[in-house]
Structure formats: structure tokens, C-alpha cells
Design a protein around this motif. Structure first.
Motif, mmCIF file in Angstrom:
data_model
loop_
_atom_site.group_PDB
_atom_site.id
_atom_site.type_symbol
_atom_site.label_atom_id
_atom_site.label_comp_id
_atom_site.label_asym_id
_atom_site.label_seq_id
_atom_site.Cartn_x
_atom_site.Cartn_y
_atom_site.Cartn_z
ATOM 1 N N CYS A 95 32.127 47.616 16.222
ATOM 2 C CA CYS A 95 30.925 48.470 16.139
ATOM 3 C C CYS A 95 30.024 48.054 14.981
ATOM 4 C CB CYS A 95 31.325 49.921 15.863
ATOM 5 S SG CYS A 95 32.279 50.711 17.137
ATOM 6 N N PHE A 96 28.714 48.124 15.217
ATOM 7 C CA PHE A 96 27.773 47.944 14.097
ATOM 8 C C PHE A 96 26.512 48.792 14.294
ATOM 9 C CE2 PHE A 96 24.890 44.911 16.224
ATOM 10 C CZ PHE A 96 25.701 44.443 17.247
ATOM 11 N N CYS A 97 26.692 49.967 14.902
ATOM 12 C CA CYS A 97 25.551 50.852 15.161
ATOM 13 C C CYS A 97 24.829 51.238 13.872
ATOM 14 C CB CYS A 97 26.016 52.105 15.902
ATOM 15 S SG CYS A 97 27.190 53.076 14.955
ATOM 16 N N LEU A 139 28.697 44.294 30.407
ATOM 17 C CA LEU A 139 29.283 45.346 29.571
ATOM 18 C C LEU A 139 28.261 45.990 28.641
ATOM 19 C CD1 LEU A 139 32.665 43.658 28.589
ATOM 20 C CD2 LEU A 139 32.357 45.637 30.083
ATOM 21 N N CYS A 140 27.110 45.372 28.525
ATOM 22 C CA CYS A 140 26.113 45.871 27.578
ATOM 23 C C CYS A 140 25.421 47.127 28.134
ATOM 24 C CB CYS A 140 25.074 44.784 27.315
ATOM 25 S SG CYS A 140 23.757 45.358 26.226
ATOM 26 N N PRO A 141 25.342 48.187 27.332
ATOM 27 C CA PRO A 141 24.693 49.411 27.824
ATOM 28 C C PRO A 141 23.170 49.316 27.911
ATOM 29 C CG PRO A 141 25.312 49.675 25.534
ATOM 30 C CD PRO A 141 25.850 48.335 25.959
ATOM 31 N N THR A 142 22.592 48.273 27.302
ATOM 32 C CA THR A 142 21.121 48.177 27.312
ATOM 33 C C THR A 142 20.596 47.098 28.258
ATOM 34 O OG1 THR A 142 21.031 46.599 25.475
ATOM 35 C CG2 THR A 142 21.004 48.919 24.891
ATOM 36 N N CYS A 143 21.402 46.086 28.591
ATOM 37 C CA CYS A 143 20.899 44.983 29.424
ATOM 38 C C CYS A 143 20.447 45.517 30.788
ATOM 39 C CB CYS A 143 21.996 43.943 29.637
ATOM 40 S SG CYS A 143 22.176 42.828 28.235
ATOM 41 N N HIS A 196 18.694 33.425 24.135
ATOM 42 C CA HIS A 196 17.777 34.382 24.770
ATOM 43 C C HIS A 196 18.372 35.793 24.717
ATOM 44 C CE1 HIS A 196 14.720 36.049 27.342
ATOM 45 N NE2 HIS A 196 15.692 36.674 27.973
ATOM 46 N N ARG A 197 19.658 35.917 25.044
ATOM 47 C CA ARG A 197 20.280 37.250 25.043
ATOM 48 C C ARG A 197 20.208 37.877 23.646
ATOM 49 N NH1 ARG A 197 25.400 39.700 24.067
ATOM 50 N NH2 ARG A 197 26.433 37.742 23.528
ATOM 51 N N ILE A 198 20.601 37.118 22.646
ATOM 52 C CA ILE A 198 20.639 37.679 21.288
ATOM 53 C C ILE A 198 19.208 38.003 20.810
ATOM 54 C CG2 ILE A 198 21.466 37.320 18.907
ATOM 55 C CD1 ILE A 198 23.705 37.132 21.027
ATOM 56 N N HIS A 218 16.549 38.621 22.701
ATOM 57 C CA HIS A 218 15.999 39.770 23.427
ATOM 58 C C HIS A 218 16.521 41.066 22.801
ATOM 59 C CE1 HIS A 218 15.314 42.058 27.457
ATOM 60 N NE2 HIS A 218 14.304 42.180 26.655
ATOM 61 N N GLN A 219 17.818 41.076 22.467
ATOM 62 C CA GLN A 219 18.430 42.281 21.907
ATOM 63 C C GLN A 219 17.881 42.635 20.527
ATOM 64 O OE1 GLN A 219 20.516 44.473 23.143
ATOM 65 N NE2 GLN A 219 21.184 43.484 25.041
ATOM 66 N N LEU A 220 17.699 41.631 19.687
ATOM 67 C CA LEU A 220 17.392 41.926 18.283
ATOM 68 C C LEU A 220 15.954 41.613 17.866
ATOM 69 C CD1 LEU A 220 20.683 40.648 16.568
ATOM 70 C CD2 LEU A 220 20.038 43.008 17.036
ATOM 71 N N MET A 267 16.636 46.460 20.814
ATOM 72 C CA MET A 267 17.275 46.918 22.056
ATOM 73 C C MET A 267 18.771 47.154 21.850
ATOM 74 S SD MET A 267 16.866 45.189 25.752
ATOM 75 C CE MET A 267 18.242 44.262 26.336
ATOM 76 N N CYS A 268 19.398 46.305 21.079
ATOM 77 C CA CYS A 268 20.834 46.415 20.814
ATOM 78 C C CYS A 268 21.119 47.719 20.074
ATOM 79 C CB CYS A 268 21.262 45.221 19.964
ATOM 80 S SG CYS A 268 22.991 45.272 19.475
ATOM 81 N N VAL A 269 22.238 48.372 20.444
ATOM 82 C CA VAL A 269 22.615 49.616 19.770
ATOM 83 C C VAL A 269 23.921 49.467 18.987
ATOM 84 C CG1 VAL A 269 21.331 51.112 21.333
ATOM 85 C CG2 VAL A 269 23.685 50.463 21.924
ATOM 86 N N GLY A 270 24.431 48.230 18.917
ATOM 87 C CA GLY A 270 25.579 47.949 18.056
ATOM 88 C C GLY A 270 26.916 48.477 18.558
ATOM 89 N N CYS A 271 27.070 48.595 19.881
ATOM 90 C CA CYS A 271 28.338 49.130 20.413
ATOM 91 C C CYS A 271 29.479 48.125 20.312
ATOM 92 C CB CYS A 271 28.161 49.559 21.864
ATOM 93 S SG CYS A 271 27.928 48.187 23.018
ATOM 94 N N GLY A 272 29.149 46.839 20.236
ATOM 95 C CA GLY A 272 30.183 45.796 20.095
ATOM 96 C C GLY A 272 30.889 45.402 21.380
ATOM 97 N N ARG A 273 30.489 45.985 22.525
ATOM 98 C CA ARG A 273 31.196 45.687 23.782
ATOM 99 C C ARG A 273 31.101 44.210 24.169
ATOM 100 N NH1 ARG A 273 28.814 50.718 25.232
ATOM 101 N NH2 ARG A 273 30.362 52.282 25.779
ATOM 102 N N CYS A 274 29.925 43.614 23.912
ATOM 103 C CA CYS A 274 29.745 42.219 24.335
ATOM 104 C C CYS A 274 30.657 41.292 23.536
ATOM 105 C CB CYS A 274 28.285 41.798 24.176
ATOM 106 S SG CYS A 274 27.694 41.915 22.487
ATOM 107 N N ILE A 275 31.104 41.741 22.372
ATOM 108 C CA ILE A 275 32.019 40.929 21.557
ATOM 109 C C ILE A 275 33.454 41.190 22.022
ATOM 110 C CG2 ILE A 275 32.788 40.438 19.200
ATOM 111 C CD1 ILE A 275 30.008 41.659 18.301
ATOM 112 N N ASP A 317 31.667 36.347 18.381
ATOM 113 C CA ASP A 317 31.178 37.443 17.548
ATOM 114 C C ASP A 317 29.821 37.048 16.974
ATOM 115 O OD1 ASP A 317 30.669 39.418 15.720
ATOM 116 O OD2 ASP A 317 32.716 39.509 14.948
ATOM 117 N N PHE A 318 28.765 37.407 17.693
ATOM 118 C CA PHE A 318 27.434 36.963 17.258
ATOM 119 C C PHE A 318 27.020 37.605 15.940
ATOM 120 C CE2 PHE A 318 26.031 40.738 19.601
ATOM 121 C CZ PHE A 318 24.934 41.187 18.875
ATOM 122 N N VAL A 319 27.597 38.771 15.631
ATOM 123 C CA VAL A 319 27.281 39.435 14.362
ATOM 124 C C VAL A 319 27.810 38.587 13.198
ATOM 125 C CG1 VAL A 319 27.748 41.495 12.973
ATOM 126 C CG2 VAL A 319 27.236 41.720 15.400
#
Ligand code: SF4
Ligand code: SF4
Length: 327
Positions: free
Chosen positions: A134-136, A226-230, A280-282, A284-286, A297-305, A313-315
Motif C-alpha cells: 500500500c502507498f495510498c 487488478l487495478c481499480p482505476t484502469c 505508459h501505464r505508470i 498514465h497513473q501518475l 489516477m493511481c490510488v496507491g492500493c498496491g494490487r498491481c505490485i 515494484d514500480f514504487v
């Protein structure tokens, strides 16, 4: 914001009353935790966030937009039976907000709007980060709910966040007591969930460290599913072999991680290189979404990791980048 109090016994009775009156959907633990219809409130899983996002209830994996037969088009009837979601975490409530921006304010999408309008969103605050990924807390998340439940040990504190939440409270007011205690901002912070240290990744686009992720990415698309925002999708027609003039126009989830996603007539693929797709994914999210809508767009849920088969771990990759370094 109106704040209420609820003894734990009343909280349980409230959930039971909800499930008697509405379809109640909440996280349950099967092999993995997922949102599902609740038959028995003992099945509700409070410990971990759902492995799968709640988005599939609003932006469906597969949606029939209409059926056709020759020139005749038949649009689907929308379900309007009200339902209640309980146990949505702050990250996922904000993910719904971001999808609302795209599908309601941007596109006015009737399929999405119908599912949202019949839904009450009841959140459940994380007293600690439910996953090491998580990194919300590194992102600017807001209050976005109809009701929000804060577990305070022997009781719940409850905030009402919308007119829908107020209507639900009025219907079930016997289960709540009014409270003069307001929830302070520091109580809304989730300890241990602020591991993304870099706020602006714009200057990092050419950094050689992206290779750490690109080289082991399989272009499988698990991260975006798995991403809640994509919200990438594909639209195609499925025709009946017995009558090729009839069939269905279908919208299905797609992924920017697949080369097919940017393939156009003439067989040109706009993002043919894995590196282009990965970044592109990263971005678009950030970055890109913020440029357009003023919010990441990213909400930091960590699911994609957590769900990535090679655990990219893109973070961590971003945190370890040395600014100014280029290929
Ligand atoms: S889940 Fe991992 S391996 Fe699959 S496309 Fe996403 S980043 Fe690449
Ligand atoms: S990009 Fe990853 S961390 Fe961000 S919202 Fe999507 S799944 Fe969650």
C-alpha cells in the motif's frame, strides 16, 4: 460532516438489517478476498482489502451494449434495484471517484451511470496498511463515500458523506447515536502507507532504471485487470454463425500492456515496444491523468505490485531512481 456512533452490537445488527433490505455486497475470503453478495454477515472479511477491485460491479468485465438483428437494434434494460456495498477502503473509494470522472463527467456512459446510481458506497477505514504494498498515503486521496465506518475497538464512528448516505442513515437511524466527536485529519491517515517518495515522475521519463521493470515485464496485463482505476476497453461485435446479421455489440476490459491494444488498420502498433507500454501505464497513473484532470489516477492500493507474476515494484523502482540520470 455529520458524525455518528455505533456500539459494535448495533453495528452488527445494522449490517443484518441492511442485508434484509438490500443486496449487500462486501469482501469475503475465498481462496482470495473478493467482493461478493453476502448471505451471512459472519462471512464479511475485515482484515485484508479485497484482492480484486470493486470496479467490476460498475465498469463490467463484459458488457453487452446492444443486440442487433439486421437493422433492428435492441438496447438492454438497466437494472435499478438498489444495492449496498460495505467495506470499501479509502483507496478504492477514490478509485471509484476517478472512474466517475471518466465515465460520468467525461463520457456520460449510461451503462456505468446505471450501476453507480443504484449503489450505496459504505467505506471501512484501514487502521493500518492492510498490505506491505500500500502507498495510498503518498497520494492526495479525499473523502468520497456515502458513509464511512471507523473501527474504534468497542464501537464504530461513522461519517455521512453524501445525500445518499443521509437518506440511508435516516432509514436506519435507530441503529446509530449522534456523536459530538469529529474525526480528526490525523485519524484518517493510514500508518505505514506512504512509501512512494517521489511526487513528480515527469523528469524521470528517460531514467535508465525503468529497465529494472521493463526487462522482467511479461506484458500479461494482470496489473491493469487488478487495478481499480484502469479503464481501457475494447468494443467488438459477436455475430451468430447461423445468422451473421444478428448478434451483440460487446465492451470488454482491455489493457495498455497488450500490443493489440494500440494496433490499428494497416497493422501499425503505436506502442509496439514493451518499454513504451510499461512506461505508459505508470505515466498514465501518475502523470498524464493529473495533467488532464488535476489529480493522479493511481490510488496507491498496491494490487498491481502484489498481483504481478514477476512482482515488479514500480514504487521501489521510482524511489531508487537518481534524478537527472539519463540513458
Ligand atoms: S502484471 Fe507485471 S508482468 Fe504483467 S504486464 Fe503488468 S507489470 Fe508486466
Ligand atoms: S496503478 Fe497499481 S497501485 Fe495504483 S491504483 Fe492501480 S493497481 Fe493500485
Amino acid at each position: 460532516m455529520l458524525t455518528l456512533k455505533q456500539e459494535k452490537k448495533r453495528f452488527r445488527e445494522f449490517l443484518e438489517a441492511l442485508s434484509d433490505s438490500y443486496e449487500l455486497i462486501a469482501p469475503v475470503k475465498r481462496e482470495l478476498v473478493k467482493f461478493d453478495a453476502i448471505k451471512n454477515i459472519n462471512d464479511i472479511h475485515f482484515e485484508k482489502n479485497s484482492y480484486f477491485p470493486v470496479k467490476e460491479f460498475f465498469f463490467k468485465k463484459r458488457e453487452v451494449l446492444f443486440t442487433f438483428n439486421g437493422n433492428r437494434i435492441l438496447e438492454p434494460k438497466f437494472e435499478n434495484k438498489e444495492r449496498v456495498f460495505f467495506g470499501i477502503r479509502k483507496c478504492d473509494l477514490n478509485a471509484i471517484k476517478h472512474q466517475d470522472i471518466v465515465f460520468m463527467q467525461g463520457a456520460n456512459d449510461p451503462y456505468y451511470i446505471a450501476e453507480r446510481e443504484r449503489s450505496f458506497l459504505l467505506g471501512y477505514h484501514c487502521n493500518e496498511a492492510p498490505s506491505e504494498y500500500c502507498f495510498c498515503g503518498s497520494l492526495e486521496l479525499e473523502d468520497y463515500f456515502d458513509m464511512m465506518f471507523y473501527d474504534k475497538g468497542d464501537h464504530m464512528l461513522v461519517e455521512i458523506g453524501s445525500e445518499k448516505g443521509m437518506a440511508l442513515y435516516k432509514k436506519f437511524s435507530g441503529f446509530f447515536e449522534k456523536s459530538t466527536r469529529l474525526i480528526a485529519q490525523h485519524e484518517k491517515k493510514i500508518p505505514g502507507a506512504d512509501r512512494l517518495k517521489v511526487k513528480d515522475i515527469g523528469p524521470l521519463y528517460d531514467n535508465p532504471d525503468w529497465k529494472k521493470g521493463v526487462d522482467i515485464c511479461l506484458s500479461c496485463g494482470a496489473c491493469t485487470a487488478l487495478c481499480p482505476t484502469c479503464y481501457c476497453f475494447d468494443i467488438h461485435d459477436e455475430v451468430k454463425m447461423s445468422n451473421p446479421g444478428s448478434g451483440e455489440r460487446v465492451r470488454e476490459w482491455s489493457s495498455c500492456q497488450l500490443p493489440e491494444f494500440s494496433r490499428v488498420a494497416g497493422n501499425h502498433v503505436f506502442r509496439n515496444e514493451r518499454e513504451q507500454r510499461f512506461k505508459h501505464r505508470i505515466y498514465h497513473q501518475l502523470d498524464y491523468f493529473k495533467e488532464k484532470y488535476g489529480i493522479q489516477m493511481c490510488v496507491g492500493c498496491g494490487r498491481c505490485i502484489e498481483g504481478c507474476p514477476t512482482r515488479i515494484d514500480f514504487v521501489q523502482i521510482i524511489n531508487e531512481m537518481k534524478e537527472g540520470e539519463k540513458r
